[in-house]
Scaffold this active site. Sequence first.
Site, PDB file in Angstrom:
ATOM      1  N   ASP A  40       0.815  -1.215   0.000  1.00 56.75           N
ATOM      2  CA  ASP A  40       0.000   0.000   0.000  1.00 56.75           C
ATOM      3  C   ASP A  40       0.856   1.276   0.000  1.00 56.75           C
ATOM      4  OD1 ASP A  40       0.996  -0.264   2.486  1.00 56.75           O
ATOM      5  OD2 ASP A  40      -0.887   0.068   3.567  1.00 56.75           O
ATOM      6  N   HIS A 247      25.019   5.002 -17.924  1.00 52.57           N
ATOM      7  CA  HIS A 247      23.832   5.119 -17.065  1.00 52.57           C
ATOM      8  C   HIS A 247      24.054   4.535 -15.668  1.00 52.57           C
ATOM      9  CE1 HIS A 247      21.015   5.641 -20.755  1.00 52.57           C
ATOM     10  NE2 HIS A 247      21.638   6.739 -20.421  1.00 52.57           N
ATOM     11  N   ASP A 264      26.753  13.208 -12.384  1.00 54.82           N
ATOM     12  CA  ASP A 264      25.743  13.767 -13.291  1.00 54.82           C
ATOM     13  C   ASP A 264      24.469  13.842 -12.471  1.00 54.82           C
ATOM     14  OD1 ASP A 264      23.804  14.304 -15.195  1.00 54.82           O
ATOM     15  OD2 ASP A 264      24.552  12.861 -16.663  1.00 54.82           O
ATOM     16  N   ASP A 275      20.402  19.838 -15.178  1.00 55.01           N
ATOM     17  CA  ASP A 275      21.142  18.637 -15.595  1.00 55.01           C
ATOM     18  C   ASP A 275      22.615  19.018 -15.722  1.00 55.01           C
ATOM     19  OD1 ASP A 275      21.935  16.247 -16.688  1.00 55.01           O
ATOM     20  OD2 ASP A 275      20.819  16.465 -18.558  1.00 55.01           O
ATOM     21  N   HIS A 358      27.890   9.162 -27.412  1.00 53.03           N
ATOM     22  CA  HIS A 358      26.559   9.778 -27.261  1.00 53.03           C
ATOM     23  C   HIS A 358      26.533  11.144 -27.924  1.00 53.03           C
ATOM     24  CE1 HIS A 358      27.947  12.409 -23.967  1.00 53.03           C
ATOM     25  NE2 HIS A 358      28.520  11.353 -23.417  1.00 53.03           N
ATOM     26  N   HIS A 362      20.664  17.640 -25.517  1.00 57.23           N
ATOM     27  CA  HIS A 362      19.235  17.354 -25.682  1.00 57.23           C
ATOM     28  C   HIS A 362      18.474  18.559 -25.161  1.00 57.23           C
ATOM     29  CE1 HIS A 362      19.231  16.563 -21.312  1.00 57.23           C
ATOM     30  NE2 HIS A 362      20.345  15.882 -21.528  1.00 57.23           N
ATOM     31  N   HIS A 369      14.938  15.069 -20.498  1.00 58.28           N
ATOM     32  CA  HIS A 369      15.051  14.971 -21.959  1.00 58.28           C
ATOM     33  C   HIS A 369      13.734  15.532 -22.467  1.00 58.28           C
ATOM     34  CE1 HIS A 369      18.169  11.487 -21.610  1.00 58.28           C
ATOM     35  NE2 HIS A 369      18.633  12.633 -21.198  1.00 58.28           N
ATOM     36  N   GLU A 412      27.040  18.606 -23.475  1.00 56.72           N
ATOM     37  CA  GLU A 412      27.631  17.597 -22.602  1.00 56.72           C
ATOM     38  C   GLU A 412      28.551  16.604 -23.311  1.00 56.72           C
ATOM     39  OE1 GLU A 412      24.821  14.584 -21.199  1.00 56.72           O
ATOM     40  OE2 GLU A 412      23.184  15.795 -21.968  1.00 56.72           O
ATOM     41  N   TYR A 416      35.250   8.442 -22.806  1.00 54.82           N
ATOM     42  CA  TYR A 416      35.165   7.269 -21.928  1.00 54.82           C
ATOM     43  C   TYR A 416      36.130   6.226 -22.465  1.00 54.82           C
ATOM     44  CZ  TYR A 416      30.941   9.974 -21.421  1.00 54.82           C
ATOM     45  OH  TYR A 416      30.061  11.030 -21.263  1.00 54.82           O
ATOM     46  N   ARG A 433      32.901  13.515 -18.379  1.00 58.68           N
ATOM     47  CA  ARG A 433      31.854  14.265 -19.086  1.00 58.68           C
ATOM     48  C   ARG A 433      31.733  15.614 -18.404  1.00 58.68           C
ATOM     49  NH1 ARG A 433      28.331  10.772 -19.127  1.00 58.68           N
ATOM     50  NH2 ARG A 433      26.904  11.204 -17.412  1.00 58.68           N
ATOM     51  N   GLU A 435      28.968  18.765 -18.403  1.00 55.71           N
ATOM     52  CA  GLU A 435      27.630  19.098 -18.904  1.00 55.71           C
ATOM     53  C   GLU A 435      27.122  20.380 -18.275  1.00 55.71           C
ATOM     54  OE1 GLU A 435      24.577  16.214 -17.855  1.00 55.71           O
ATOM     55  OE2 GLU A 435      23.301  16.966 -19.479  1.00 55.71           O
TER      56      GLU A 435
HETATM   57  N1  GLY Z   1      21.374  13.144 -16.932  1.00 55.29           N
HETATM   58  C1  GLY Z   1      20.832  12.702 -18.149  1.00 55.29           C
HETATM   59  C2  GLY Z   1      21.538  13.255 -19.279  1.00 55.29           C
HETATM   60  O1  GLY Z   1      22.567  13.875 -19.118  1.00 55.29           O
HETATM   61  O2  GLY Z   1      21.088  13.175 -20.388  1.00 55.29           O
HETATM   62 MN    MN Z   2      21.930  15.669 -20.137  1.00 59.65          MN
HETATM   63 MN    MN Z   3      23.168  14.723 -17.254  1.00 60.13          MN
END
Ligand code: GLY
Ligand code: MN
Ligand code: MN
Length: 465
Positions: A40, A247, A264, A275, A358, A362, A369, A412, A416, A433, A435
């Site tokens: 519940d 991820h 991140d 982000d 990547h 975005h 996103h 970003e 890697y 990374r 960002e």
């Molecule tokens: N934290 C998700 C991205 O950077 O797209």
């Molecule tokens: Mn991002």
């Molecule tokens: Mn991010």
Amino acid sequence: MNTSVPTSVYAQRRARMAQQLGSNGIAIVPTAPERQRNRDSDFLFRHDSYFYYLTGFTEPHAWLVVTSDGQSTLFCQPKDLEREIWDGYRLGPEAAAGALGVQAAYPVGDLDQQLPRLLENREVVWFPFAIHEGLEQRVAGWLNQVRARVRYGAMCPEQQRDLCAVLDEMRLVKDAHEQDIMRRAAAISARAHVRAMQTCAAMLRAGKDVREYHLDAELMHEFRMGGSQYPAYSSIVAAGANACVLHYRADVAPVRAGELVLIDAGCELDGYASDITRTFPADGRFTGPQRALYDLVLASQEAAAAVTRPGARFTDPHEAAVKVLAQGMLDVGLLDKDKVGTLDDVIEKRAYFPFYMHRTGHWLGMDVHDAGSYVEPGEVGQVSERKDPLSGETIKNRPSRILQPGMVLTIEPGIYVRPGEGVPEHFHNIGIRIEDDAIVTAQGCELITRGVPVKADELEALMRD
Ligand code: GLY
Ligand code: MN
Ligand code: MN
């Protein structure tokens, strides 16, 4: 309810949407369902972004109906003292008209009775396609009830259309209220990153056992102290080689001196996401190879930010970043010129892909996103084909979106390096990374997340203090 934006702003958004429903359309927008976590206990409720964009209303079990003539009807939970004792305050339909500026409001239990009446004699029914489980069937049920009345002269809508297309375009360009909230969300997240970095260095200096979850706790502390409701997505706190898992989540791995930490993480404030990614040396001092790759990623981000301006394409920052990264990979020896050829070859054959897999950004907004087409609407018919050099697949391309002031996107880039044949050992397991969040302005872009430093020297200084 979001009280930082005036009610009139939501009314204006509904009016703008209403103008796009055709001469006799109707739009149906539910909020998100409550979701069971176990037995519940539910997951913490998070409203639907489209619904919130049009109402600012954050209670569950609510629906908005808007017609072409600009009339809005809200369905919401009725006042109920017993339920309010258990679950909290409810606005209730009696107060909704005044509080939300809608023309009519009913208890949500009246939905099945009211919807056939509202749908009758409309030509087009709009709702978000493929988002709300069971909505299509529910609309079909209401339409069937209207159809049962056609012999009495009722008209039944003949068209169903996806409301996302209309709302995504509206959401893509953020108004001044949205930009203001996003700047505040960004500032909180920036402070959280600073706190996590400083705590990391201080704990290591004190000889403590530092784990990824300790830094996650520091992020959460600053998010909530800043008034954020929750993280905009699951925070990534990745120590050492974990940074090469795109991820990864904040887990239990030890954070060791000499290794990098990639965080991140961004908070959600009043419905809007931030982000940020920063990568820093756990003990506050970059090693030579870490610094070489860090400076390269930063240079690629600067190149991407420099071309983020009105009139540029969404893909331009990515292409600018890739160019710098690819040249850097050749210069530092991650890529072997004798094997991969010139810079143009590296880009053409996507030879950088094993180290940068990547995209560079975005859309960012209510969703991390965020909504919005990545194709320029006036140019969707201009399809070109190209063969992907790595997969051999034929890919259809359409011209990328042209940036306009008020659009918000992340920048970003990263590198890697997983151990592999021919990969210099001193770069093994380094994942970096960087960002930041950018609002496109009249001249260029505003990086709203620079409350946390980004230059290597500045990070080292911050962690010494
Ligand atoms: N934290 C998700 C991205 O950077 O797209
Ligand atoms: Mn991002
Ligand atoms: Mn991010």
